[in-house]
Design a protein around this motif. Structure first.
Motif, PDB file in Angstrom:
ATOM      1  N   HIS A   1       0.891  -1.076   0.079  1.00 48.67           N
ATOM      2  CA  HIS A   1      -0.059   0.001   0.176  1.00 48.67           C
ATOM      3  C   HIS A   1       0.969   1.293  -0.061  1.00 48.67           C
ATOM      4  N   LEU A   2       2.031   1.215   0.913  1.00 52.79           N
ATOM      5  CA  LEU A   2       2.851   2.532   1.014  1.00 52.79           C
ATOM      6  C   LEU A   2       3.547   2.441  -0.417  1.00 52.79           C
ATOM      7  N   LEU A   3       3.913   1.704  -0.996  1.00 53.90           N
ATOM      8  CA  LEU A   3       4.501   1.763  -2.372  1.00 53.90           C
ATOM      9  C   LEU A   3       3.782   2.200  -3.418  1.00 53.90           C
ATOM     10  N   TYR A   4       2.557   1.876  -3.409  1.00 54.69           N
ATOM     11  CA  TYR A   4       1.696   2.563  -4.351  1.00 54.69           C
ATOM     12  C   TYR A   4       1.368   4.008  -4.071  1.00 54.69           C
ATOM     13  N   PHE A   5       1.118   4.215  -2.835  1.00 54.93           N
ATOM     14  CA  PHE A   5       0.913   5.528  -2.353  1.00 54.93           C
ATOM     15  C   PHE A   5       2.163   6.348  -2.820  1.00 54.93           C
ATOM     16  N   TRP A   6       3.257   5.950  -2.517  1.00 55.80           N
ATOM     17  CA  TRP A   6       4.570   6.717  -2.719  1.00 55.80           C
ATOM     18  C   TRP A   6       4.774   7.130  -4.235  1.00 55.80           C
ATOM     19  N   THR A   7       4.470   6.110  -5.074  1.00 55.74           N
ATOM     20  CA  THR A   7       4.734   5.971  -6.579  1.00 55.74           C
ATOM     21  C   THR A   7       3.481   7.261  -7.128  1.00 55.74           C
ATOM     22  N   VAL A   8       2.499   7.115  -6.650  1.00 53.86           N
ATOM     23  CA  VAL A   8       1.519   8.149  -6.993  1.00 53.86           C
ATOM     24  C   VAL A   8       1.709   9.627  -6.645  1.00 53.86           C
ATOM     25  N   ALA A   9       2.271   9.822  -5.306  1.00 54.16           N
ATOM     26  CA  ALA A   9       2.816  11.162  -5.019  1.00 54.16           C
ATOM     27  C   ALA A   9       4.020  11.557  -5.995  1.00 54.16           C
ATOM     28  N   LYS A  10       4.828  10.739  -6.054  1.00 53.56           N
ATOM     29  CA  LYS A  10       6.081  11.119  -6.865  1.00 53.56           C
ATOM     30  C   LYS A  10       5.599  11.375  -8.278  1.00 53.56           C
ATOM     31  N   GLU A  11       4.740  10.602  -8.956  1.00 50.67           N
ATOM     32  CA  GLU A  11       4.163  10.883 -10.301  1.00 50.67           C
ATOM     33  C   GLU A  11       3.260  11.860 -10.760  1.00 50.67           C
TER      34      GLU A  11
END
Length: 304
Positions: A8-18
């Motif tokens: 979940h954290l990885l998906y959130f982090w990717t959305v935030a970065k992109e």
């Protein structure tokens, strides 16, 4: 024991970065609905909303920014582990995103931020200059961690920001020695028709100076108006006019422009503020700087 789902954290982090679900979906090769569901699960487990929609973009909330900073640290720790296992040196500096209002003397900002770079822990300072209202807007959107300004935020936005007064130093007129010698006799009346370089009308210093001009019935010759204090110094070095600045930065001004103090105005002061978001999760390096600002205020800009 409570557990955090790192997928979940990885998906959130990717959305935030992109910056969007679509971009994250293309990068991860996973459908947007699945990513959206994973982010909602993370929000549910943390008990906070992490994104808010602004137009077509997703912007991080305050808690979203905190979660993103922790995610950065977590995934960097993973990279450090790989680096260590492969014999590569690991390094993870803290990051500080700062804004400096364009009218603020750069030496003032330097003296405030200097302790951050002298800490035993590594800090990467990302510093941006611009109009103060634009910087306040970025602060509210959590794009900046702190802003150095010549005024506090307006009352309408102040509940969402905290302004820390750094100092109110006395203001002096500076000029090249030859020009000063002409204006020193009969000061301040000698400023009638004298060439001056001024900050813009909206700045706190300009408002104080305009009031001072009115009280002394002075009408100087305004040669230039500069939002950028650094650019103003270039014209001052060329001798185009006298200019106002805090007395406490006289050594810096002499070094960079050759200008000397013409006169100190005891009844005109310039204010400097460190403005931060009103947040429940303070950033350690910002707290360190605000702590250090007390001594800096006593020994530096605030007292000289």
């Amino acid at each position: 024991m409570e557990w955090l789902n790192y997928h979940h954290l990885l998906y959130f982090w990717t959305v935030a970065k992109e910056g969007s679900l679509g971009a994250a979906s293309r990068l991860l090769g996973i459908g947007r609905p699945a990513i959206s569901m994973q982010v909602r699960e993370l929000e549910k487990s943390l008990g906070h909303v992490l994104f808010e929609r602004v137009g077509r973009r997703l912007e991080l909330t305050e808690m979203g920014r905190v979660a993103f900073e922790h995610a950065e640290a977590i995934f960097q720790t993973g990279q450090d582990l790989l680096d260590h296992a492969r014999g590569r040196a690991a390094h993870r500096p803290a990051r500080l995103r700062a804004g400096v209002a364009d009218v603020v003397q750069k030496v003032v900002a330097f003296r405030f931020f200097e302790p951050a770079l002298r800490r035993s822990e590594s800090v990467v300072l990302s510093c941006r200059e611009g109009p103060v209202d634009d910087l306040f807007g970025d602060l509210l959107q959590h794009r900046l961690d702190i802003v150095i300004a010549d005024r506090a935020p307006l009352p309408s936005s102040s509940p969402r920001m905290q302004a820390h007064l750094l100092g109110t130093p006395r203001v002096a007129w500076y000029g090249q020695p030859e020009l000063n010698s002409k204006l020193r006799r009969g000061f301040p009346s000698s400023l009638n028709g004298a060439p001056v370089l001024l900050p813009p009308a909206g700045s706190g210093l300009r408002q104080a100076l305009d009031q001072w001009f009115t009280e002394h019935a002075l009408r100087p010759d305004v040669v230039g108006v500069f939002e950028d204090s650094a650019l103003l110094k270039h014209f001052a070095r060329a001798g185009f006019g006298i200019f106002p600045a805090p007395r406490s930065v006289s050594r810096d001004i002499l070094t960079h422009t050759g200008a000397r103090i013409l006169a100190t105005l005891d009844d005109v002061r310039e204010s400097f503020f460190a403005v931060v978001p009103a947040r429940r999760h303070p950033i350690p390096v910002v707290e360190h700087l605000l702590e250090k600002a007390g001594k800096w205020l006593r020994d530096g800009v605030g007292k000289k």
